[in-house]
Design an enzyme around this catalytic site. Structure first.
Site, PDB file in Angstrom:
ATOM      1  CD  GLU A  21      11.825 -16.227 -15.052  1.00  0.00           C
ATOM      2  OE1 GLU A  21      12.482 -17.019 -15.760  1.00  0.00           O
ATOM      3  OE2 GLU A  21      10.600 -16.027 -15.231  1.00  0.00           O
ATOM      4  CD1 TRP A  36       2.330 -26.626 -13.856  1.00  0.00           C
ATOM      5  CD2 TRP A  36       4.580 -26.582 -13.816  1.00  0.00           C
ATOM      6  NE1 TRP A  36       2.775 -27.758 -14.464  1.00  0.00           N
ATOM      7  CE2 TRP A  36       4.148 -27.759 -14.466  1.00  0.00           C
ATOM      8  CE3 TRP A  36       5.940 -26.330 -13.701  1.00  0.00           C
ATOM      9  CZ2 TRP A  36       5.057 -28.699 -14.968  1.00  0.00           C
ATOM     10  CZ3 TRP A  36       6.824 -27.258 -14.205  1.00  0.00           C
ATOM     11  CH2 TRP A  36       6.387 -28.420 -14.826  1.00  0.00           C
ATOM     12  CG  ASN A  65       9.769 -19.774 -16.835  1.00  0.00           C
ATOM     13  OD1 ASN A  65       9.808 -18.573 -17.095  1.00  0.00           O
ATOM     14  ND2 ASN A  65       9.036 -20.257 -15.848  1.00  0.00           N
ATOM     15  CG  ASP A  69      -2.970 -19.984  -2.356  1.00  0.00           C
ATOM     16  OD1 ASP A  69      -1.983 -19.256  -2.515  1.00  0.00           O
ATOM     17  OD2 ASP A  69      -3.217 -20.961  -3.082  1.00  0.00           O
TER      18      ASP A  69
HETATM   19  C1  LIG Z   1       5.880 -17.182  -2.100  1.00  0.00           C
HETATM   20  C2  LIG Z   1       5.257 -17.339  -3.455  1.00  0.00           C
HETATM   21  C3  LIG Z   1       4.570 -18.494  -3.778  1.00  0.00           C
HETATM   22  C4  LIG Z   1       3.998 -18.668  -5.041  1.00  0.00           C
HETATM   23  N1  LIG Z   1       3.340 -19.838  -5.316  1.00  0.00           N
HETATM   24  C5  LIG Z   1       2.855 -20.043  -6.559  1.00  0.00           C
HETATM   25  C6  LIG Z   1       2.262 -21.288  -6.902  1.00  0.00           C
HETATM   26  O1  LIG Z   1       2.145 -22.193  -6.086  1.00  0.00           O
HETATM   27  N2  LIG Z   1       1.808 -21.446  -8.177  1.00  0.00           N
HETATM   28  C7  LIG Z   1       1.918 -20.464  -9.121  1.00  0.00           C
HETATM   29  O2  LIG Z   1       1.521 -20.673 -10.260  1.00  0.00           O
HETATM   30  N3  LIG Z   1       2.450 -19.260  -8.816  1.00  0.00           N
HETATM   31  C8  LIG Z   1       2.935 -19.031  -7.563  1.00  0.00           C
HETATM   32  N4  LIG Z   1       3.515 -17.833  -7.263  1.00  0.00           N
HETATM   33  C9  LIG Z   1       3.531 -16.748  -8.272  1.00  0.00           C
HETATM   34  C10 LIG Z   1       4.557 -17.012  -9.364  1.00  0.00           C
HETATM   35  O3  LIG Z   1       5.827 -17.232  -8.804  1.00  0.00           O
HETATM   36  C11 LIG Z   1       4.620 -15.831 -10.338  1.00  0.00           C
HETATM   37  O4  LIG Z   1       3.371 -15.727 -10.986  1.00  0.00           O
HETATM   38  C12 LIG Z   1       5.726 -15.934 -11.394  1.00  0.00           C
HETATM   39  O5  LIG Z   1       5.501 -14.942 -12.380  1.00  0.00           O
HETATM   40  C13 LIG Z   1       5.753 -17.291 -12.039  1.00  0.00           C
HETATM   41  O6  LIG Z   1       6.832 -17.377 -12.939  1.00  0.00           O
HETATM   42  P1  LIG Z   1       6.547 -17.466 -14.514  1.00  0.00           P
HETATM   43  O7  LIG Z   1       5.998 -16.104 -14.878  1.00  0.00           O
HETATM   44  O8  LIG Z   1       7.890 -17.713 -15.100  1.00  0.00           O
HETATM   45  O9  LIG Z   1       5.569 -18.553 -14.730  1.00  0.00           O
HETATM   46  C14 LIG Z   1       4.099 -17.643  -6.004  1.00  0.00           C
HETATM   47  C15 LIG Z   1       4.791 -16.473  -5.684  1.00  0.00           C
HETATM   48  C16 LIG Z   1       5.373 -16.307  -4.431  1.00  0.00           C
HETATM   49  C17 LIG Z   1       6.130 -15.049  -4.124  1.00  0.00           C
HETATM   50 MN   LIG Z   2       9.106 -16.657 -16.424  1.00  0.00          MN
END
Ligand SMILES: Cc1cc2nc3c(=O)[nH]c(=O)nc-3n(C[C@H](O)[C@H](O)[C@H](O)COP(=O)(O)O)c2cc1C
Ligand SMILES: [Mn+2]
Length: 484
Positions: free
Chosen positions: A236, A189, A171, A285
């Site tokens: 991804e 996360w 992931n 945030d």
């Molecule tokens: C600039 C940016 C910062 C982000 N920071 C976080 C974070 O600190 N924690 C988090 O859980 N998601 C964060 N996100 C959202 C996740 O990247 C998004 O939910 C993504 O789907 C996570 O990947 P996953 O679905 O494989 O868990 C952020 C997104 C962006 C564009």
């Molecule tokens: Mn994912």
């Protein structure tokens, strides 16, 4: 066209007049945020800070800060080009196309997908410099402190790579990382994200550490793909390859059993220990509020590898819209065809900037039966990260969801509050602050569709006001005469 790495994308932007190099010395503490905030708010260019006080690494920011640059980052002029390709691919999975030409096209499209799988390489630019153990130090990176009340400095645009401890599937998620010291960082996360799921599975299985690699930079499609809310078992990097139309080159890490994009600028290798938590935050945030300090897992650094002249890519979030809005909007558009496979009645979806994705989801449907809007609300609350949607508003198929004035007019006009609003409860985003309990609380569904016999509505529904077609034509024809 697919960009091979960050610097190629920056050169492309420069050629388009969409990159500004800044040679004036700037501080990583607040100053870069304030400059970039002013630039984003007027739709200005990507920025490359070449003289960052105390560091010999330039900082790239605001690469994705307009819809146009976000589309270019994905190799197209308009994200809708990708949406129509996704639609074609999904149509293939619904059965063999008939007709010899259609079959031929289908085979070549499948071949394209196979060709764009991640490709392992031996020599990688991101490993031109290898720093292992005590030599590795994140304080050498120009990591920003974004806002005055932030608890420290945060890596904000990482690709956090981990494997499911049971299936071994990869992931990639963009999760911010707070710097605690040279080799210890926070791992933010959030509970509903896939990285956190890997962590919980490891904890359940009493695995003593989860290996994690963090890539900074790489090609712009892959950088963006970390924020794409794919189903947990979808990789991804593979999806990035499909969107790019060419493979993402990957290389084995030096100290962990993971692969990272070979053309990254920096790679942090390390591990997270299940059960180890540390206060993380506060952090200004993307909600427009500070997220308060809370316990999150901890990342231990085992190595840093980087290119010979690395560039540090970053972003900052805050009161919307910021750069992450443009990244999220591309995800919303590209995920729509997949959403429509499960819910074909959905015509369109819009998560406006003001609703920061999970606070407000607007959806238009072709209503066919009693309770149809409510069915769609419940389905969305059961689908992937849309489980976190706090408010869902359903309107008719002919409402333009991207015109918020039209949506407000239709919804408030069609609404009988006690009949058309439902409340339910369920999971809420880690960043939700209004609910009484963290991560759980109430949700609202608003049915803004026009009502008729289908809904048990027995009065006469008033018609929309529209001008007579003949008069319109007459006025069109005479338009120039009136103005003389
Ligand atoms: C600039 C940016 C910062 C982000 N920071 C976080 C974070 O600190 N924690 C988090 O859980 N998601 C964060 N996100 C959202 C996740 O990247 C998004 O939910 C993504 O789907 C996570 O990947 P996953 O679905 O494989 O868990 C952020 C997104 C962006 C564009
Ligand atoms: Mn994912």
């Amino acid at each position: 066209m697919a960009f091979s790495d960050l610097r190629e994308f920056l050169e492309f932007l420069e050629g388009k007049g969409e990159l500004r190099r800044i040679k004036t010395p700037v501080s990583t503490e607040l100053e870069i945020t304030e400059i970039t905030d002013r630039v984003i708010s007027v739709g200005g260019p990507a920025l490359l800070f070449e003289n960052v006080e105390g560091y010999d690494v330039p900082v790239a920011i605001n690469m994705f800060g307009t819809h146009q640059r976000m589309a270019w980052a994905l190799g197209v002029d308009n994200v809708e080009e990708i949406v129509s390709n996704v639609r074609k691919l999904l149509a293939l999975s619904q059965g063999p196309p008939s007709g010899i030409m259609a079959k031929f096209r289908a085979v070549s499209e499948i071949a394209d997908v196979v060709r764009s799988r991640p490709k392992l390489v031996k020599n990688a630019p991101c490993q031109e410099v290898v720093l292992i153990g005590p030599e590795a130090n994140v304080n050498k990176l120009p990591i920003l402190k974004c806002w005055p009340m932030d608890g420290g400095r945060y890596i904000t645009l990482p690709l956090v790579i981990s494997r499911d401890p049971i299936t071994g599937r990869r992931n990639v998620g963009t999760y911010r990382m707070q710097v605690y010291d040279e080799r210890i960082l926070g791992m933010h996360w959030q509970s509903h994200k896939v990285g956190a799921r890997h962590y919980r599975l490891a904890e359940e299985k009493s695995i003593d550490r989860i290996e994690v690699a963090v890539a900074l930079g790489g090609d712009p499609t892959t950088i963006w793909s970390g924020s794409l809310p794919l189903p947990p078992d979808m990789d991804e990097i593979s999806v990035s390859g499909i969107i790019r139309g060419s493979s993402v080159e990957m290389v084995r890490c030096k100290t962990v059993d993971l692969e990272v994009p070979a053309r990254s600028e920096f790679v942090l290798e390390g591990y997270v220990i299940p059960g180890e938590l540390r206060m993380e935050g506060p952090f200004g945030d993307h909600t427009g509020y500070y997220s308060l300090a809370e316990e999150y897992p901890v990342f231990h650094l085992t190595a840093i590898t980087h290119r010979t002249n690395p560039i540090y890519p970053t972003t900052f979030v805050g009161r919307p819209p910021k750069e992450d809005y443009f990244m999220g909007k591309a995800s919303e558009r590209i995920m729509l065809p997949a959403l429509q496979m499960t819910l074909p009645e959905i015509i369109d979806i819009n998560m406006p900037a003001e609703g920061i994705f999970h606070n407000l989801v607007l959806v238009s449907i072709k209503k066919e039966f009693a309770g149809h809007p409510q069915k769609v609300m419940h389905a969305l609350w059961g689908l992937g990260l849309l489980m976190l949607a706090k408010s869902i508003v359903v309107v008719d198929h002919d409402v333009n969801l991207h015109n918020l004035s039209e949506v407000a007019w239709r919804v408030t006009a069609n609404l009988d509050p006690s009949r058309d609003i439902i409340f339910t409860e369920g999971p809420l985003d880690d960043l939700e602050h209004a609910s009484a309990k963290p991560r759980y609380g109430s949700k609202v569904g608003i049915d803004g569709t026009r009502k008729g016999p289908l809904d048990g509505y027995t009065r006469e529904w008033p018609p929309d006001i529209e001008m007579d077609e003949n008069i319109r034509k007459l006025v069109d024809d005479k338009w120039k005469e009136y103005l003389i």
